[in-house]
Design a protein around this motif. Structure first.
Motif, mmCIF file in Angstrom:
data_model
loop_
_atom_site.group_PDB
_atom_site.id
_atom_site.type_symbol
_atom_site.label_atom_id
_atom_site.label_comp_id
_atom_site.label_asym_id
_atom_site.label_seq_id
_atom_site.Cartn_x
_atom_site.Cartn_y
_atom_site.Cartn_z
ATOM 1 N N SER A 208 0.824 -1.206 0.000
ATOM 2 C CA SER A 208 0.000 0.000 0.000
ATOM 3 C C SER A 208 0.861 1.259 0.000
ATOM 4 C CB SER A 208 -0.934 0.008 1.222
ATOM 5 O OG SER A 208 -1.795 -1.115 1.208
ATOM 6 N N ALA B 152 -4.098 -2.105 4.752
ATOM 7 C CA ALA B 152 -4.460 -1.034 3.822
ATOM 8 C C ALA B 152 -5.019 0.172 4.581
ATOM 9 C CB ALA B 152 -5.473 -1.547 2.804
ATOM 10 N N PRO C 22 -4.084 3.202 -3.350
ATOM 11 C CA PRO C 22 -4.432 2.673 -2.021
ATOM 12 C C PRO C 22 -5.903 2.281 -1.902
ATOM 13 C CG PRO C 22 -3.098 4.660 -1.812
ATOM 14 C CD PRO C 22 -3.472 4.547 -3.256
ATOM 15 N N GLN D 219 -6.318 -1.140 -3.424
ATOM 16 C CA GLN D 219 -5.763 -2.117 -2.495
ATOM 17 C C GLN D 219 -6.731 -2.405 -1.349
ATOM 18 O OE1 GLN D 219 -2.768 -3.903 -2.529
ATOM 19 N NE2 GLN D 219 -2.627 -3.186 -4.634
#
Length: 454
Positions: A48, A166, A304, A307
């Motif tokens: 991340s 994450a 991100p 993810q």
């Protein structure tokens, strides 16, 4: 009024009331959940944080490569080269220490090569711990009352690591790499704490008789001394085997052949190519209205977010067995990988050409969201069902008479499955570098320059 004693001592054994079985099962499940969570959370945090760990001109796939290649080496070394008895307690302490050192190197060194070295150290530690704990699942299931749930709890923990990792980096990245990664460096210390002080010994679940209202546990198992081999039964087996035995190359090939298509191919997942090579290029202008505008504040927020979406869906699918859902039939084990391949093609087309017109940005974001969610569900189902089935396999009748050989065959099978999974991730990380570069070039060719600003 009589009070049921907490424990009785009879002829050298302690007697634990059966009412404690539920408590032991809860401790067992929570222990394996923590093992999966903590061992995988650093991997997710590193992935991340990929945009923040390397210069803009460096492909993010190099982070993924260093995040998995050492783990693959560790998993390869375990089943193929390691001989003799394995001291699990020592390995867990060593893995914790190595992960801590690796994350500190990432946090406090700004050099790209130093950070890659730190990632490699943490990755190697994760691979060693993963194989140790997967076998520990089997060691406990031989004697406990939870059936095949240990691997399910561990898989749930690995899925939860995606969400936790994450989300942690989503919150910590505003503090910078040094502080954010430095805080995460303390997480590995939870592993030995859970192993020594939370995980019940397998002997605590053993029944003396099916009609007894008490569970008998040898007195030695209540001592504070921790046995390196995880269970009293392993000690008995080792004492029974006076001659050192080990699997030959022919034995290992005999064991691995039937697993190639049945177990190892389904873990050759295309999801890692999506996450490492395609997802960094799934970029759109910053939205100015709607719910997505509350989440996306810059173009760098998309990666991100993808993810987080992927890891969330992986968590729920990896928890399917722990939640009591049915396992996939054996003939359907390759299905998740096939679906992921179709999703890979769709997302590559979306990144390079666009599935929807440019003026339908909201629709494109929603479509990517749905495809990555399905990808995560398929990945989680493949992982948990393959490891569940390998843990439920019966020993080879030809070696069932020799407990030590049976134990080594089980370790080899588990290690080989882990090797197949990591091999898929490693190959994906190699493919991700040119994939990301070519997709970015395709976007620039159609006057979409967002990928160049990362």
């Amino acid at each position: 009024m009589s009070v049921e004693p907490a424990a009785l001592h009879t002829e050298g054994v302690f007697v634990i009331p059966s009412i404690g079985k539920k408590r032991l099962s809860l401790k067992l499940g929570f222990s394996f959940f923590l093992f999966g969570l903590i061992n995988n959370v650093l991997y997710v945090i590193i992935l991340s944080a990929a945009l923040d760990l390397v210069p803009p001109s460096t492909p993010k796939g190099i982070i993924a490569f260093c995040n998995i290649a050492p783990a693959l080496i560790a998993k390869l070394g375990w089943p193929y080269f390691l001989k003799g008895r394995i001291r699990y307690a020592r390995r867990i302490v060593g893995c914790c220490t190595l992960s801590f050192i690796g994350m500190l190197v990432v946090a406090f060194h700004e050099s790209l090569y130093s950070r890659l070295l730190g990632i490699c150290l943490a990755s190697f530690s994760s691979g060693e711990f993963h194989i140790s704990i997967i076998y520990t699942c089997y060691s406990h299931e031989r004697q406990t009352i939870v059936g095949g749930r240990s691997v399910g709890y561990f898989a749930s923990g690995t899925g939860a690591a995606g969400i936790v990792g994450a989300f942690m980096w989503w919150e910590l990245r505003s503090l910078g790499v040094s502080t954010g990664v430095g805080i995460s460096a303390v997480l590995p210390f939870i592993l030995p704490l859970a192993y020594f002080f939370l995980l019940p010994r397998p002997a605590a679940f053993m029944h003396q008789s099916s009609s007894a209202s008490y569970t008998l546990v040898p007195a030695d198992d209540l001592e504070t001394e921790i046995d390196d081999d995880m269970s009293a039964q392993d000690d008995v087996e080792s004492r029974q085997t006076k001659v050192t035995v080990s699997l030959s190359v022919a034995d290992k090939w005999r064991l691995v052949k039937p697993m190639l298509l049945k177990y190892m191919l389904p873990l050759f997942c295309f999801e890692y190519t999506i996450n490492q090579g395609v997802a960094p290029t799934l970029l759109y202008p910053v939205p100015s209205h709607g719910l997505i505008s509350k989440i996306i504040h810059s173009v760098r927020d998309y990666y991100p977010l993808w993810q987080l979406v992927y890891q969330t869906t992986v968590f729920f699918s990896r928890s399917s067995i722990s939640l009591g859902l049915k396992t996939l039939p054996a003939h359907l084990l390759p299905a998740p990988a096939i679906i992921q391949f179709v999703i890979l093609l769709l997302l590559v087309f979306e990144s390079s050409v666009g599935l929807l017109p440019e003026d339908r940005q909201g629709g494109s974001i929603f479509l990517v969201f749905m495809l990555i969610s399905i990808e995560g569900v398929c990945g989680g189902l493949a992982y948990v069902n393959v490891f569940y089935r390998i843990n439920q396999e019966q020993p080879d009748p030809a070696s069932a008479h020799n407990p030590e050989i049976t134990k080594q065959e089980r370790e080899f099978k588990i290690g080989s499955i882990g090797f197949a999974d990591s091999s898929g991730i490693l190959l994906a990380s190699i493919l991700a570098v040119p994939t990301e570069i070519e997709l970015c070039r395709a976007q620039v060719a159609r006057a979409k320059y967002l990928c160049q600003g990362l």
